[in-house]
Design a protein around this motif. Sequence first.
Motif, short mmCIF file in Angstrom:
data_model
loop_
_atom_site.label_atom_id
_atom_site.label_comp_id
_atom_site.label_asym_id
_atom_site.label_seq_id
_atom_site.Cartn_x
_atom_site.Cartn_y
_atom_site.Cartn_z
N LYS A 103 41.16 -15.45 12.66
CA LYS A 103 42.34 -16.13 12.12
C LYS A 103 43.25 -15.11 11.43
CE LYS A 103 43.80 -19.78 9.04
NZ LYS A 103 43.78 -20.05 7.65
N ASP A 104 42.67 -14.25 10.60
CA ASP A 104 43.47 -13.21 9.94
C ASP A 104 44.10 -12.26 10.96
OD1 ASP A 104 42.87 -14.19 7.40
OD2 ASP A 104 41.28 -12.72 7.02
N TYR A 105 43.32 -11.87 11.94
CA TYR A 105 43.78 -10.94 12.98
C TYR A 105 44.98 -11.54 13.71
CZ TYR A 105 43.16 -7.48 16.74
OH TYR A 105 43.32 -6.44 17.65
N GLU A 106 44.85 -12.79 14.12
CA GLU A 106 45.94 -13.44 14.85
C GLU A 106 47.16 -13.65 13.96
OE1 GLU A 106 43.90 -16.83 16.50
OE2 GLU A 106 43.34 -15.70 18.29
N GLU A 107 46.95 -13.88 12.68
CA GLU A 107 48.07 -14.05 11.76
C GLU A 107 48.81 -12.74 11.53
OE1 GLU A 107 48.50 -15.23 7.13
OE2 GLU A 107 47.45 -16.69 8.39
N ILE A 108 48.07 -11.66 11.35
CA ILE A 108 48.69 -10.34 11.14
C ILE A 108 49.49 -9.92 12.37
CG2 ILE A 108 48.14 -7.85 10.97
CD1 ILE A 108 48.02 -9.25 8.32
N PHE A 109 48.96 -10.22 13.55
CA PHE A 109 49.59 -9.80 14.80
C PHE A 109 50.20 -11.01 15.53
CE2 PHE A 109 46.05 -6.75 14.04
CZ PHE A 109 46.84 -5.66 13.73
N GLN A 110 50.83 -11.89 14.80
CA GLN A 110 51.33 -13.14 15.38
C GLN A 110 52.46 -12.96 16.37
OE1 GLN A 110 53.42 -15.75 12.51
NE2 GLN A 110 52.91 -14.18 11.01
N ASN A 111 53.12 -11.84 16.37
CA ASN A 111 54.22 -11.61 17.32
C ASN A 111 53.76 -11.03 18.65
OD1 ASN A 111 56.09 -12.57 15.45
ND2 ASN A 111 56.33 -10.56 14.53
N ILE A 112 52.45 -10.96 18.83
CA ILE A 112 51.86 -10.43 20.06
C ILE A 112 51.40 -11.62 20.90
CG2 ILE A 112 50.04 -8.90 20.95
CD1 ILE A 112 51.61 -7.21 19.13
N ASP A 113 51.46 -11.50 22.23
CA ASP A 113 51.10 -12.63 23.11
C ASP A 113 49.71 -13.20 22.83
OD1 ASP A 113 53.55 -12.45 24.34
OD2 ASP A 113 52.82 -11.35 26.07
N THR A 114 48.70 -12.34 22.82
CA THR A 114 47.32 -12.76 22.54
C THR A 114 46.66 -11.69 21.68
OG1 THR A 114 46.23 -11.60 24.38
CG2 THR A 114 47.17 -13.80 24.86
N LEU A 115 45.50 -12.01 21.15
CA LEU A 115 44.79 -11.00 20.35
C LEU A 115 44.44 -9.78 21.19
CD1 LEU A 115 41.31 -10.87 20.58
CD2 LEU A 115 41.68 -13.21 19.92
N TYR A 116 44.40 -9.94 22.49
CA TYR A 116 44.09 -8.81 23.38
C TYR A 116 45.27 -7.88 23.61
CZ TYR A 116 40.24 -11.98 24.32
OH TYR A 116 39.17 -12.83 24.18
N HIS A 117 46.44 -8.26 23.20
CA HIS A 117 47.63 -7.44 23.40
C HIS A 117 47.92 -6.49 22.23
CE1 HIS A 117 48.39 -10.32 26.64
NE2 HIS A 117 49.19 -9.40 27.16
N VAL A 118 47.07 -6.49 21.21
CA VAL A 118 47.26 -5.61 20.05
C VAL A 118 46.91 -4.19 20.47
CG1 VAL A 118 46.50 -5.09 17.70
CG2 VAL A 118 46.80 -7.47 18.42
N ASN A 119 47.81 -3.27 20.20
CA ASN A 119 47.56 -1.86 20.53
C ASN A 119 46.56 -1.24 19.57
OD1 ASN A 119 49.37 -1.68 22.74
ND2 ASN A 119 51.08 -1.46 21.33
N ASP A 120 45.72 -0.40 20.13
CA ASP A 120 44.74 0.34 19.33
C ASP A 120 45.43 1.58 18.77
OD1 ASP A 120 42.31 1.18 18.22
OD2 ASP A 120 41.78 2.32 20.02
N ASN A 121 46.02 1.42 17.61
CA ASN A 121 46.66 2.56 16.95
C ASN A 121 46.43 2.47 15.46
OD1 ASN A 121 48.79 0.89 15.81
ND2 ASN A 121 49.82 0.98 17.79
N TRP A 122 46.74 3.54 14.75
CA TRP A 122 46.45 3.59 13.31
C TRP A 122 47.33 2.63 12.53
CZ3 TRP A 122 41.92 4.98 12.25
CH2 TRP A 122 41.28 5.94 13.02
N GLU A 123 48.55 2.45 12.94
CA GLU A 123 49.43 1.51 12.25
C GLU A 123 48.82 0.10 12.25
OE1 GLU A 123 53.91 -0.43 12.62
OE2 GLU A 123 53.40 1.29 13.87
N ASN A 124 48.34 -0.34 13.40
CA ASN A 124 47.74 -1.66 13.49
C ASN A 124 46.41 -1.72 12.75
OD1 ASN A 124 49.84 -2.83 14.87
ND2 ASN A 124 48.95 -2.42 16.88
#
Length: 142
Positions: A103-124
């Motif tokens: 829930k937290d993950y999806e809220e932080i990255f809510q502008n991304i299509d799915t939780l699988y679309h989050v880039n693996d980078n240090w900013e994220n």
Amino acid sequence: MSDIVVYDKAKYHYQGEFPNDISYDQAFVHTGMFLGWIIDNNLFSEEFKEETQIEINKFRQRDISGTQIYKIWDGVLVDDMLNDEGNKFAKFYFDFETGLYLKDYEEIFQNIDTLYHVNDNWENYFKIKEVIDRRFKEYKSK
């Protein structure tokens, strides 16, 4: 003999309802970021440390990500990778059925299509780390 607790496996995701437009590598990111947080907070087991010391050092120097370490462990996060405190917190927070991590993950990255679309980078990573840090403080205060 106690049963092994499996917190997550990447294959659960890419063998399920996984987007067709991205690499299977993306199935490793959300749990890899949690594993990175575990490493940053020394909540891993001695066995994990012994087998992963070089990678732990590289992670702490920000040369490799938690996702990359999760891949090295075949995309499996199990209880024997964590110490007692790490397991207690993972059962409280990371459990996909009862915890708040997704829930937290999806809220932080809510502008991304799915939780699988989050880039693996240090900013994220630092975005989700801040939330996990807060949840861990809340957990410890109870």
